[in-house]
Design an enzyme around this catalytic site. Sequence first.
Site, PDB file in Angstrom:
ATOM      1  N   GLY A  17      12.052  51.803  33.810  1.00  0.00           N
ATOM      2  CA  GLY A  17      13.215  51.475  32.996  1.00  0.00           C
ATOM      3  C   GLY A  17      14.341  52.471  33.184  1.00  0.00           C
ATOM      4  O   GLY A  17      14.156  53.589  33.663  1.00  0.00           O
ATOM      5  N   SER A  18      15.555  52.064  32.797  1.00  0.00           N
ATOM      6  CA  SER A  18      16.727  52.913  33.001  1.00  0.00           C
ATOM      7  C   SER A  18      16.681  54.192  32.172  1.00  0.00           C
ATOM      8  O   SER A  18      17.269  55.205  32.551  1.00  0.00           O
ATOM      9  CB  SER A  18      17.998  52.124  32.665  1.00  0.00           C
ATOM     10  OG  SER A  18      17.944  51.635  31.330  1.00  0.00           O
ATOM     11  N   THR A  19      15.967  54.185  31.059  1.00  0.00           N
ATOM     12  CA  THR A  19      15.858  55.388  30.234  1.00  0.00           C
ATOM     13  C   THR A  19      15.105  56.485  30.956  1.00  0.00           C
ATOM     14  O   THR A  19      15.341  57.675  30.710  1.00  0.00           O
ATOM     15  CB  THR A  19      15.148  55.056  28.907  1.00  0.00           C
ATOM     16  OG1 THR A  19      15.768  53.920  28.312  1.00  0.00           O
ATOM     17  CG2 THR A  19      15.224  56.222  27.930  1.00  0.00           C
ATOM     18  N   LYS A  21       9.923  78.826  37.076  1.00  0.00           N
ATOM     19  CA  LYS A  21       9.504  77.698  36.253  1.00  0.00           C
ATOM     20  C   LYS A  21       8.749  78.220  35.035  1.00  0.00           C
ATOM     21  O   LYS A  21       8.526  79.398  34.888  1.00  0.00           O
ATOM     22  CB  LYS A  21       8.604  76.740  37.057  1.00  0.00           C
ATOM     23  CG  LYS A  21       9.349  75.943  38.119  1.00  0.00           C
ATOM     24  CD  LYS A  21       8.418  75.147  38.995  1.00  0.00           C
ATOM     25  CE  LYS A  21       7.572  74.138  38.235  1.00  0.00           C
ATOM     26  NZ  LYS A  21       8.403  73.109  37.572  1.00  0.00           N
ATOM     27  N   GLU A  72       0.883  75.301  34.338  1.00  0.00           N
ATOM     28  CA  GLU A  72       1.718  74.651  35.332  1.00  0.00           C
ATOM     29  C   GLU A  72       1.416  75.178  36.728  1.00  0.00           C
ATOM     30  O   GLU A  72       1.293  74.417  37.690  1.00  0.00           O
ATOM     31  CB  GLU A  72       3.197  74.857  34.994  1.00  0.00           C
ATOM     32  CG  GLU A  72       4.136  74.090  35.880  1.00  0.00           C
ATOM     33  CD  GLU A  72       5.559  74.082  35.365  1.00  0.00           C
ATOM     34  OE1 GLU A  72       6.400  73.451  36.016  1.00  0.00           O
ATOM     35  OE2 GLU A  72       5.820  74.713  34.326  1.00  0.00           O
TER      36      GLU A  72
END
Length: 236
Positions: free
Chosen positions: A76-78, A100, A109
């Site tokens: 979706g565009s979101t 980071k 991470e």
Amino acid sequence: MARQKNIFSVMAMVTVGASAFILPLKQPLNGPALCVQRASSTARFAVSQDELKKQVGYKSVDDYVQSGMVVGLGTGSTAAFAVERLGMKLKADPALNLVKGRGGALLREKMVEVCAKKFIVIVDDSKMVPGLGVTGAMPVEITPFCHEHTQRTILELPGVKGAATGKLRMDGDKPYVTDNDNYIVDLYYTDPIADVKAVARALEGVVGVVEHGFFLDMTTAVIVAGKEGIEVINKK
């Protein structure tokens, strides 16, 4: 709701508009996990549809995503705004070294990155900097035990002393606690770090330091979006 496990935690699928986010949870879901409040139509009349998508995309990352998580995005565009927000937490130098983990989960991470066969970084050109250290905090995760001593030791290290200031990250009036129950010391440099690898080695030699936010010699490629188009910078 289907449950999926990864190495760290149970994960749940949360859908925002047309975009889906896979979020790790510390506890399995027992009943409703999220409550979404809709803004009234009178409060939204002056805001464009794209701005609303941007707000919800940014908020989904700010409220629910931490460094080291596995995030699944829909088409979706979101989702584009969520990716944009995720990219704001990273800086890369010409050698493809990174800072980071400013979200506080740098240990997890980095563990994820070392397990990956390829580590591809996607950024806009504002994230490419001539040297690391001057565009925000460089986080160092430390143990709570004797944290004052550890912080003092860090600030006396070559490459840190006289070049950076350090602050214990706070959460209100208490130290910020990472996913591994440690603290964070944020280093702030006034100039680019002359020898990033030397500073990284010095930090790794301090008893009480768990991990630092330098991701060195780990990146396979950086894909950079700029005004002139897309550039792919591969590891040499």
